[in-house]
Write an enzyme that holds these catalytic residues in place. Structure first.
Site, mmCIF file in Angstrom:
data_model
loop_
_atom_site.group_PDB
_atom_site.id
_atom_site.type_symbol
_atom_site.label_atom_id
_atom_site.label_comp_id
_atom_site.label_asym_id
_atom_site.label_seq_id
_atom_site.Cartn_x
_atom_site.Cartn_y
_atom_site.Cartn_z
ATOM 1 N N HIS A 84 26.137 29.134 43.754
ATOM 2 C CA HIS A 84 27.578 28.846 43.695
ATOM 3 C C HIS A 84 28.314 29.410 44.913
ATOM 4 C CE1 HIS A 84 27.430 27.294 39.556
ATOM 5 N NE2 HIS A 84 26.561 28.261 39.328
ATOM 6 N N ASN A 107 29.563 24.785 33.770
ATOM 7 C CA ASN A 107 29.282 23.768 34.780
ATOM 8 C C ASN A 107 29.984 22.462 34.419
ATOM 9 O OD1 ASN A 107 27.579 25.237 36.552
ATOM 10 N ND2 ASN A 107 25.804 24.892 35.226
ATOM 11 N N TYR A 135 25.349 38.205 36.110
ATOM 12 C CA TYR A 135 26.581 37.903 36.828
ATOM 13 C C TYR A 135 27.316 39.176 37.226
ATOM 14 C CZ TYR A 135 26.557 32.834 36.339
ATOM 15 O OH TYR A 135 26.249 31.497 36.475
#
Length: 485
Positions: free
Chosen positions: A54, A127, A337
């Site tokens: 990303h 997404n 993350y």
């Protein structure tokens, strides 16, 4: 108006910003030129490591407004009443390419949304597809390595891409999405967004529900063909960034309507698919969409680096009434993350303006570290419990507890009645029109025909045959025709 004075980082006025200090006219530069050294040193450090995935992204601020009552399912405060608005920040992105990649490419799109709620920030990381390629996070680094630039050739290699997919039959569903008509969105405004994972909602009575998020674009879904995308990339590699920026600047504020699918927790045990499998969807006939509210984007960031590149989204940022599910991919991302942001931005990345809560008060015992702006004073203790009126726990869980049982170990996910890797991919193929099927097959064959190993091609063809006999037959014939040319 008084003239502004240029200063060094320490606030001292700069006498000359055009000429470096030298040993005489035309002589070598002096080490003592602090302003020069500071400028060069700071310039060298302007960029932080780009995201592993990303990396290429665009962002915007906006708000989320509740339009329908969902208090029967969750006690989340920002969803507590119709008409309530919450400030948001969203980051759209491509997944596989680097920061310098193009926007109009065939790739899933990230749809990461931060809600600045009164109870703290809630991050929803998803997404533009409701499913993903894999179902277990232990395979994620290998999957991404197969899609990224090859260490030797420095480019994405069809052999790597399709070799991994040949050994990951669960990817067939997402491949069908990616290679279909929605694989290249016309813009970020013209695509849907999905939470993709399964999450848990808990109401005020303590009842638990599992949910899936669906953000439906109010601009209508528009996509590009491979030829249209190639032409657009040649004209403007930043096409999606340009479109989003200019639309908001013109006051054409894009919006999405949020719906959720809601499954009572008891249904999950014997549902025909594993409801926590990221490669599966819940058919709407089983759990219809229920409207929640609308997301509106109405303000562009003033500084892309500060607000888009430094934006940090972590799916472990929950608020009371929302929590995780046993979705294994989600469980892995709860750690990955946040850890990625600690590496890229530092342990105090949550204190950066774009990541800091807007109305909720942060009060904990975290101290020190690089770029810390909240260290307390002589009156604040850095441990708990204490006798000095420091912050204390609430004893109120954010979400309902999940029952666990059995032996520890590296188990495969439990099988449900229709848990195979191909059924839903076949269902998606059969929903398509003849034209859509033709474009899907052409897109798949275009990549698969470039693979150099016959066994890898055969393994992938077997997956499409297993999904649907006609699907497999068409792909096989198309690959053969391209390889014979």
């Amino acid at each position: 108006m008084a003239k502004r004075v240029l200063t060094t980082e320490s606030g001292a006025p700069v006498a000359d910003n055009q000429n470096s200090a030298t040993a005489g006219v035309g002589g070598p530069i002096l080490l003592q030129d602090q302003h020069l050294l500071e400028k060069l040193a700071r310039f060298n450090r302007e960029r932080i490591p780009e995201r592993v995935v990303h990396a290429r992204g665009s962002g915007a601020y906006g708000y989320f407004e509740v339009t329908d009552d969902v208090t029967g399912f969750t006690r989340a405060d920002f969803l507590s009443e119709v008409g309530k608005r919450t400030e948001t920040f969203i980051r759209f992105s491509t997944v596989a390419d680097s920061l310098g990649g193009a926007d109009a490419v065939r790739d899933p799109r990230g749809f990461a949304l931060k809600f600045y709620t009164d109870e703290g920030n809630y991050d929803l990381v998803g997404n533009n597809t409701p499913v993903f390629f894999i179902k277990d996070p232990i395979k994620f680094p290998d999957f991404i390595h197969s899609q990224k630039r090859d260490p030797f050739t420095g480019r994405q290699e069809p052999d790597n891409v399709w070799d991994f997919w040949a050994h990951a039959p669960e990817a067939t569903h997402q491949i069908t999405w990616l290679m279909g008509d929605r694989g290249i969105p016309a813009s970020y405004r013209h695509m849907n967004g999905y939470g993709s994972h399964t999450y848990q909602w808990t109401n005020a009575a303590g009842e638990a529900f599992f949910v899936k998020y669906h953000f439906k674009t109010n601009q209508g879904v528009r996509s590009l063909s491979a030829d249209q995308a190639a032409e657009l990339v040649g004209k403007d590699a930043n096409s999606h960034q340009t479109d989003l920026l200019q639309a908001i600047e013109r006051g054409v504020n894009p919006s999405w309507t949020l719906h959720v699918q809601v499954m009572p927790a008891a249904d999950a045990v014997d549902y025909r698919f594993n409801p926590f499998d990221l490669t599966k969807v819940w058919p709407h006939s089983d759990y219809p969409l229920q409207r929640v509210g609308r997301l509106v984007l109405d303000r562009n960031p003033d500084n892309v680096f500060a607000e888009v590149e430094q934006a940090a989204f972590s799916p472990n940022n929950f608020v009371p009434g929302i929590g995780p599910s046993p979705d294994k991919m989600l469980q892995g991302r709860l750690f990955a993350y946040a850890d990625a942001h600690r590496y890229r931005l530092g342990v105090n990345h949550t204190q950066l303006p774009v990541n800091a809560p807007r109305t909720a008060v942060v009060d904990n015992y975290g101290r020190d570290g690089v770029h810390a702006t909240r260290n307390g004073s002589r009156h604040d203790k850095n441990y708990e419990p204490n006798s000095y009126a420091g912050p204390a726990q609430t004893d109120a869980a954010l979400a309902a507890p999940l029952a666990v049982h059995g032996w520890t170990g590296t188990h495969e996910a439990p099988a449900h009645a229709k848990d195979d890797d191909f059924f839903q991919a076949g269902e998606l193929f059969r929903l398509m029109s003849e034209d859509e099927k033709g474009r899907l097959v052409a897109n798949i064959a275009g990549g698969l025909s470039q693979v150099t190993r016959d066994d890898v091609i055969e393994k992938n063809l077997a997956h499409f045959h297993a999904a649907d006999a006609d699907y497999g037959k068409r792909v096989e014939e198309a690959v053969r025709a391209l390889r014979e040319d």
